[in-house]
Motif scaffolding. Structure first.
Motif, PDB file in Angstrom:
ATOM      1  N   GLU A 131       0.845  -1.197   0.000  1.00 41.62           N
ATOM      2  CA  GLU A 131       0.000   0.000   0.000  1.00 41.62           C
ATOM      3  C   GLU A 131       0.875   1.239   0.000  1.00 41.62           C
ATOM      4  O   GLU A 131       1.877   1.302   0.693  1.00 41.62           O
ATOM      5  CB  GLU A 131      -0.897  -0.005   1.246  1.00 41.62           C
ATOM      6  CG  GLU A 131      -1.945   1.071   1.218  1.00 41.62           C
ATOM      7  CD  GLU A 131      -2.936   0.943   2.373  1.00 41.62           C
ATOM      8  OE1 GLU A 131      -3.521   1.954   2.732  1.00 41.62           O
ATOM      9  OE2 GLU A 131      -3.088  -0.172   2.892  1.00 41.62           O
ATOM     10  N   GLY A 132       0.474   2.224  -0.794  1.00 37.95           N
ATOM     11  CA  GLY A 132       1.243   3.462  -0.904  1.00 37.95           C
ATOM     12  C   GLY A 132       1.101   4.330   0.322  1.00 37.95           C
ATOM     13  O   GLY A 132       0.338   4.022   1.233  1.00 37.95           O
ATOM     14  N   SER A 133       1.852   5.398   0.335  1.00 40.98           N
ATOM     15  CA  SER A 133       1.759   6.329   1.451  1.00 40.98           C
ATOM     16  C   SER A 133       0.803   7.460   1.077  1.00 40.98           C
ATOM     17  O   SER A 133       0.649   7.791  -0.090  1.00 40.98           O
ATOM     18  CB  SER A 133       3.136   6.888   1.770  1.00 40.98           C
ATOM     19  OG  SER A 133       3.631   7.572   0.639  1.00 40.98           O
TER      20      SER A 133
ATOM     21  N   ASP B  32      -2.890   5.593  -3.566  1.00 41.33           N
ATOM     22  CA  ASP B  32      -2.286   5.848  -4.876  1.00 41.33           C
ATOM     23  C   ASP B  32      -2.101   7.337  -5.149  1.00 41.33           C
ATOM     24  O   ASP B  32      -1.604   7.718  -6.213  1.00 41.33           O
ATOM     25  CB  ASP B  32      -3.153   5.236  -5.990  1.00 41.33           C
ATOM     26  CG  ASP B  32      -3.211   3.722  -5.888  1.00 41.33           C
ATOM     27  OD1 ASP B  32      -2.215   3.116  -5.456  1.00 41.33           O
ATOM     28  OD2 ASP B  32      -4.265   3.150  -6.241  1.00 41.33           O
ATOM     29  N   ARG B  33      -2.537   8.160  -4.219  1.00 44.47           N
ATOM     30  CA  ARG B  33      -2.415   9.627  -4.325  1.00 44.47           C
ATOM     31  C   ARG B  33      -3.127  10.171  -5.563  1.00 44.47           C
ATOM     32  O   ARG B  33      -2.617  11.037  -6.258  1.00 44.47           O
ATOM     33  CB  ARG B  33      -0.935  10.036  -4.344  1.00 44.47           C
ATOM     34  CG  ARG B  33      -0.226   9.687  -3.055  1.00 44.47           C
ATOM     35  CD  ARG B  33       1.188  10.171  -3.044  1.00 44.47           C
ATOM     36  NE  ARG B  33       1.764  10.022  -1.709  1.00 44.47           N
ATOM     37  CZ  ARG B  33       2.867  10.653  -1.311  1.00 44.47           C
ATOM     38  NH1 ARG B  33       3.496  11.460  -2.109  1.00 44.47           N
ATOM     39  NH2 ARG B  33       3.321  10.462  -0.093  1.00 44.47           N
TER      40      ARG B  33
END
Length: 138
Positions: A1-3, A23-24
Motif C-alpha cells: 500500500e502506498g503512502s 495511490d495519491r
C-alpha cells in the motif's frame, strides 16, 4: 500500500482535513478539527498520521488575490514550520487562493454545517495538489 498525503486548510478556530488514497489520486474529506482548551492540533494529527500511514502534509497557503503574503499566509507558514519540527514529516505549502471560494460556491445555500466547508476546502485543496503532481508524472 502506498503512502498518503494529508491536507490541512487552517482557519482561526477550525482546520479542514483531507487525506489522499494510497495511490495519491483521490482526496477524501476527514472530520474537521475544532480547537478547544483540551484539543491540541498536533496531538490530533499524530493520531491521523498513524491511522492513515501519512508521509507528507500539505498546508493551505492563502495568498491574497494579488499573490501577496498576508496575515493568514503567515499563520500557515508558522504552522508548517511547527509541523515539520514536531512531526518530522515533509510539509509543503500549497497556494489555495481559489479553494475556499470554490467551496463556498458549492455549499452556499445548502444549509451545510460550518465544518463541512472546512472539510470541502481541504478536499479541494488536496485534489488540486494531487492533480498537479499527477500531470507532472511525479
Amino acid at each position: 500500500e502506498g503512502s498518503r498525503i494529508l491536507a490541512l486548510d487552517p482557519g482561526e478556530r477550525r482546520v479542514g482535513l483531507a487525506i489522499s488514497d494510497p495511490d495519491r489520486r483521490v482526496a477524501l474529506g476527514l472530520p474537521t478539527f475544532e480547537s478547544g482548551p483540551r484539543r491540541n492540533l498536533v496531538d490530533h494529527l499524530r493520531g491521523v498520521l498513524q491511522a492513515y500511514c501519512v508521509t507528507q502534509i500539505v498546508v493551505g497557503y492563502p495568498l491574497t488575490l494579488r499573490g501577496e503574503v498576508g496575515q493568514a499566509a503567515r499563520r500557515s507558514e508558522a504552522l508548517a514550520r511547527r509541523l515539520r519540527r514536531e512531526l518530522g514529516l515533509r510539509v509543503e505549502l500549497w497556494d489555495e487562493r481559489l479553494t475556499s471560494a470554490q467551496g463556498e460556491r458549492v455549499l452556499r445555500g445548502s444549509g451545510a454545517p460550518k465544518g463541512a466547508l472546512d472539510r470541502l476546502a481541504a478536499t479541494l485543496l488536496l485534489q488540486g495538489y494531487l492533480d498537479r503532481h499527477a500531470s507532472e508524472g511525479s
